[in-house]
Design a protein around this motif. Structure first.
Motif, short mmCIF file in Angstrom:
data_model
loop_
_atom_site.label_atom_id
_atom_site.label_comp_id
_atom_site.label_asym_id
_atom_site.label_seq_id
_atom_site.Cartn_x
_atom_site.Cartn_y
_atom_site.Cartn_z
N SER A 15 0.84 -1.20 0.00
CA SER A 15 0.00 0.00 0.00
C SER A 15 0.88 1.25 0.00
CB SER A 15 -0.90 0.00 1.24
OG SER A 15 -1.54 1.24 1.39
N LYS A 16 0.42 2.30 -0.68
CA LYS A 16 1.15 3.57 -0.72
C LYS A 16 1.22 4.22 0.66
CE LYS A 16 0.16 4.78 -5.48
NZ LYS A 16 -0.50 5.72 -6.38
N GLU A 17 0.33 3.82 1.56
CA GLU A 17 0.32 4.38 2.90
C GLU A 17 1.46 3.87 3.77
OE1 GLU A 17 -3.44 3.52 4.62
OE2 GLU A 17 -4.54 4.76 3.20
N ILE A 18 2.11 2.80 3.34
CA ILE A 18 3.18 2.19 4.12
C ILE A 18 4.52 2.63 3.55
CG2 ILE A 18 4.23 0.00 4.80
CD1 ILE A 18 1.37 -1.18 4.67
N ILE A 19 5.42 3.07 4.42
CA ILE A 19 6.74 3.54 3.98
C ILE A 19 7.59 2.32 3.60
CG2 ILE A 19 8.82 4.78 4.65
CD1 ILE A 19 7.06 6.27 6.72
N SER A 20 7.97 2.26 2.32
CA SER A 20 8.74 1.12 1.83
C SER A 20 9.54 1.53 0.60
CB SER A 20 7.80 -0.03 1.46
OG SER A 20 6.97 0.33 0.38
N ASP A 21 10.53 0.70 0.28
CA ASP A 21 11.30 0.91 -0.93
C ASP A 21 11.87 -0.41 -1.41
OD1 ASP A 21 13.02 1.05 1.38
OD2 ASP A 21 14.64 1.67 0.06
N GLU A 22 12.10 -0.51 -2.71
CA GLU A 22 12.69 -1.71 -3.27
C GLU A 22 14.18 -1.72 -2.96
OE1 GLU A 22 12.96 -4.16 -7.49
OE2 GLU A 22 12.05 -2.18 -7.45
N ILE A 23 14.74 -2.88 -2.68
CA ILE A 23 16.16 -3.00 -2.34
C ILE A 23 16.90 -3.51 -3.58
CG2 ILE A 23 17.84 -3.87 -0.70
CD1 ILE A 23 15.52 -4.59 1.15
N ILE A 24 17.27 -2.59 -4.42
CA ILE A 24 17.90 -2.95 -5.69
C ILE A 24 19.34 -3.42 -5.47
CG2 ILE A 24 18.63 -2.05 -7.94
CD1 ILE A 24 16.15 -0.18 -7.73
N GLU A 25 20.03 -2.83 -4.50
CA GLU A 25 21.45 -3.16 -4.29
C GLU A 25 21.69 -4.59 -3.82
OE1 GLU A 25 20.00 -1.13 -0.48
OE2 GLU A 25 19.77 -0.80 -2.61
N LEU A 26 20.65 -5.29 -3.35
CA LEU A 26 20.81 -6.67 -2.91
C LEU A 26 20.43 -7.68 -3.99
CD1 LEU A 26 19.34 -6.54 0.72
CD2 LEU A 26 21.72 -6.39 0.00
#
Length: 187
Positions: A15-26
Protein backbone atom coordinates in the motif's frame (compact mmCIF):
# COMPACT_ATOMS: atom_id res chain seq x y z
CA UNK A 1 -1.14 0.15 -4.25
CA UNK A 2 2.58 0.28 -4.95
CA UNK A 3 3.99 -2.70 -6.82
CA UNK A 4 7.57 -3.84 -6.48
CA UNK A 5 8.07 -5.95 -9.64
CA UNK A 6 11.20 -7.74 -10.79
CA UNK A 7 12.06 -7.84 -14.46
CA UNK A 8 11.46 -11.57 -14.30
CA UNK A 9 7.81 -11.46 -13.21
CA UNK A 10 7.59 -11.84 -9.41
CA UNK A 11 6.06 -9.01 -7.41
CA UNK A 12 5.30 -7.61 -3.99
CA UNK A 13 2.28 -5.31 -3.63
CA UNK A 14 2.52 -2.71 -0.84
CA UNK A 15 0.00 0.00 0.00
CA UNK A 16 1.15 3.57 -0.72
CA UNK A 17 0.32 4.38 2.90
CA UNK A 18 3.18 2.19 4.12
CA UNK A 19 6.74 3.54 3.98
CA UNK A 20 8.74 1.12 1.83
CA UNK A 21 11.30 0.91 -0.93
CA UNK A 22 12.69 -1.71 -3.27
CA UNK A 23 16.16 -3.00 -2.34
CA UNK A 24 17.90 -2.95 -5.69
CA UNK A 25 21.45 -3.16 -4.29
CA UNK A 26 20.81 -6.67 -2.91
CA UNK A 27 19.47 -8.09 -6.19
CA UNK A 28 21.11 -11.09 -7.82
CA UNK A 29 20.22 -13.07 -10.95
CA UNK A 30 17.56 -15.25 -9.34
CA UNK A 31 13.86 -14.59 -9.93
CA UNK A 32 12.88 -12.52 -6.93
CA UNK A 33 12.22 -9.04 -5.64
CA UNK A 34 13.03 -7.54 -2.24
CA UNK A 35 11.41 -4.61 -0.45
CA UNK A 36 12.33 -2.85 2.81
CA UNK A 37 9.37 -1.82 4.97
CA UNK A 38 9.76 0.63 7.84
CA UNK A 39 8.30 -0.72 11.04
CA UNK A 40 7.77 0.96 14.38
CA UNK A 41 10.84 -0.47 16.13
CA UNK A 42 14.49 0.10 15.11
CA UNK A 43 14.65 -3.12 13.08
CA UNK A 44 13.68 -3.13 9.43
CA UNK A 45 11.38 -5.64 7.77
CA UNK A 46 12.61 -7.12 4.51
CA UNK A 47 9.96 -8.78 2.35
CA UNK A 48 10.97 -11.04 -0.49
CA UNK A 49 9.15 -12.93 -3.21
CA UNK A 50 11.08 -15.78 -4.88
CA UNK A 51 10.38 -18.13 -7.77
CA UNK A 52 12.48 -21.14 -8.76
CA UNK A 53 11.69 -22.70 -12.12
CA UNK A 54 11.35 -26.48 -12.24
CA UNK A 55 14.21 -26.65 -14.73
CA UNK A 56 16.49 -24.42 -12.64
CA UNK A 57 19.90 -25.68 -11.67
CA UNK A 58 21.54 -24.96 -8.33
CA UNK A 59 22.47 -21.44 -9.44
CA UNK A 60 19.03 -20.05 -8.49
CA UNK A 61 19.37 -21.28 -4.90
CA UNK A 62 22.99 -20.08 -4.77
CA UNK A 63 21.85 -16.60 -5.86
CA UNK A 64 19.16 -16.63 -3.15
CA UNK A 65 21.83 -17.64 -0.62
CA UNK A 66 24.01 -14.72 -1.78
CA UNK A 67 21.11 -12.32 -1.24
CA UNK A 68 20.43 -13.65 2.24
CA UNK A 69 24.14 -13.27 3.07
CA UNK A 70 23.98 -9.63 1.94
CA UNK A 71 20.87 -9.00 4.05
CA UNK A 72 22.41 -10.54 7.16
CA UNK A 73 25.68 -8.72 6.56
CA UNK A 74 24.07 -5.29 6.24
CA UNK A 75 21.44 -5.22 8.96
CA UNK A 76 19.65 -6.95 11.76
CA UNK A 77 16.40 -7.05 9.86
CA UNK A 78 13.34 -9.23 10.22
CA UNK A 79 13.11 -11.27 7.03
CA UNK A 80 10.07 -12.81 5.35
CA UNK A 81 10.63 -14.52 1.98
CA UNK A 82 7.76 -16.31 0.31
CA UNK A 83 7.31 -18.00 -3.00
CA UNK A 84 7.39 -21.11 -5.14
CA UNK A 85 10.60 -23.01 -4.45
CA UNK A 86 9.62 -25.93 -6.76
CA UNK A 87 11.29 -28.53 -4.55
CA UNK A 88 8.71 -30.61 -2.71
CA UNK A 89 10.53 -33.69 -1.46
CA UNK A 90 11.29 -32.54 2.06
CA UNK A 91 9.79 -33.82 5.28
CA UNK A 92 9.33 -30.52 7.13
CA UNK A 93 8.59 -32.26 10.44
CA UNK A 94 12.27 -33.22 10.67
CA UNK A 95 13.73 -30.89 7.96
CA UNK A 96 15.12 -33.78 5.97
CA UNK A 97 15.17 -34.76 2.30
CA UNK A 98 12.86 -37.66 1.48
CA UNK A 99 15.16 -40.47 0.27
CA UNK A 100 15.03 -41.86 -3.26
CA UNK A 101 13.38 -38.78 -4.78
CA UNK A 102 14.69 -36.64 -7.64
CA UNK A 103 16.96 -33.62 -7.09
CA UNK A 104 18.12 -34.68 -3.61
CA UNK A 105 21.14 -32.36 -3.89
CA UNK A 106 18.93 -29.32 -4.66
CA UNK A 107 16.64 -30.20 -1.75
CA UNK A 108 19.60 -30.46 0.63
CA UNK A 109 20.97 -27.11 -0.58
CA UNK A 110 17.62 -25.50 0.28
CA UNK A 111 17.58 -27.06 3.76
CA UNK A 112 21.17 -25.84 4.30
CA UNK A 113 20.27 -22.29 3.21
CA UNK A 114 17.34 -22.21 5.62
CA UNK A 115 19.51 -23.51 8.45
CA UNK A 116 22.54 -21.29 7.68
CA UNK A 117 20.42 -18.13 7.85
CA UNK A 118 18.44 -19.18 10.95
CA UNK A 119 15.18 -19.15 9.04
CA UNK A 120 12.04 -21.11 9.84
CA UNK A 121 9.80 -22.57 7.14
CA UNK A 122 6.26 -21.92 8.43
CA UNK A 123 4.04 -23.57 5.78
CA UNK A 124 3.14 -27.09 6.91
CA UNK A 125 0.18 -27.92 4.66
CA UNK A 126 0.46 -29.11 1.05
CA UNK A 127 0.24 -26.37 -1.57
CA UNK A 128 0.14 -28.58 -4.68
CA UNK A 129 -1.37 -32.03 -4.44
CA UNK A 130 0.28 -33.69 -1.45
CA UNK A 131 3.53 -31.70 -1.45
CA UNK A 132 4.65 -28.33 -0.11
CA UNK A 133 6.16 -26.29 -2.95
CA UNK A 134 5.20 -22.79 -1.78
CA UNK A 135 7.08 -21.68 1.32
CA UNK A 136 7.34 -18.76 3.70
CA UNK A 137 10.78 -18.44 5.27
CA UNK A 138 11.32 -16.07 8.18
CA UNK A 139 13.77 -15.31 10.96
CA UNK A 140 10.88 -13.97 13.08
CA UNK A 141 8.30 -16.80 13.24
CA UNK A 142 6.69 -15.31 16.36
CA UNK A 143 5.10 -12.50 14.29
CA UNK A 144 2.84 -15.02 12.51
CA UNK A 145 -0.74 -15.01 13.83
CA UNK A 146 -2.42 -17.15 11.25
CA UNK A 147 -1.44 -19.20 8.22
CA UNK A 148 -3.82 -20.89 5.78
CA UNK A 149 -3.45 -22.72 2.49
CA UNK A 150 -6.53 -21.87 0.48
CA UNK A 151 -7.70 -23.60 -2.71
CA UNK A 152 -6.26 -22.40 -6.00
CA UNK A 153 -8.22 -20.04 -8.22
CA UNK A 154 -8.73 -20.06 -11.97
CA UNK A 155 -6.27 -22.27 -13.84
CA UNK A 156 -3.62 -22.19 -11.10
CA UNK A 157 -2.41 -25.55 -9.85
CA UNK A 158 -0.98 -24.29 -6.54
CA UNK A 159 -2.94 -23.37 -3.44
CA UNK A 160 -2.83 -19.81 -2.12
CA UNK A 161 -0.71 -19.35 0.99
CA UNK A 162 -2.20 -16.66 3.21
CA UNK A 163 -0.48 -15.48 6.36
CA UNK A 164 -1.39 -12.80 8.85
CA UNK A 165 1.39 -11.21 10.89
CA UNK A 166 1.55 -8.78 13.80
CA UNK A 167 3.77 -5.90 12.76
CA UNK A 168 3.57 -2.23 13.70
CA UNK A 169 4.20 -0.32 10.48
CA UNK A 170 5.16 3.28 9.89
CA UNK A 171 2.63 4.93 7.63
CA UNK A 172 3.04 7.90 5.32
CA UNK A 173 1.37 10.88 6.95
CA UNK A 174 -1.00 12.82 4.78
CA UNK A 175 -0.19 16.54 4.72
CA UNK A 176 -2.59 18.65 6.73
CA UNK A 177 -4.93 20.74 4.67
CA UNK A 178 -6.15 24.18 5.54
CA UNK A 179 -9.87 24.49 4.92
CA UNK A 180 -11.18 28.03 4.81
CA UNK A 181 -14.69 28.46 6.21
CA UNK A 182 -15.81 31.56 4.38
CA UNK A 183 -19.33 31.36 5.82
CA UNK A 184 -17.90 32.01 9.32
CA UNK A 185 -15.69 34.96 8.33
CA UNK A 186 -16.18 38.38 9.91
CA UNK A 187 -16.78 40.39 6.74
Amino acid sequence: MLLKVSSKGVLIAISKEIISDEIIELQTNCENVLARVNIANPRKLILGCYYRQLSATGSSLEELNTQLNRINGNSKASIIVGGDFSLGHIDWQISSVIPEKSDNKQHQIRIDIISDHSLDQIVHKPTKGEIILDLILTNAPNIKNKLEVMPSTGKADHGIVFTECTISLKRNKKPTRKIHQFNKANW
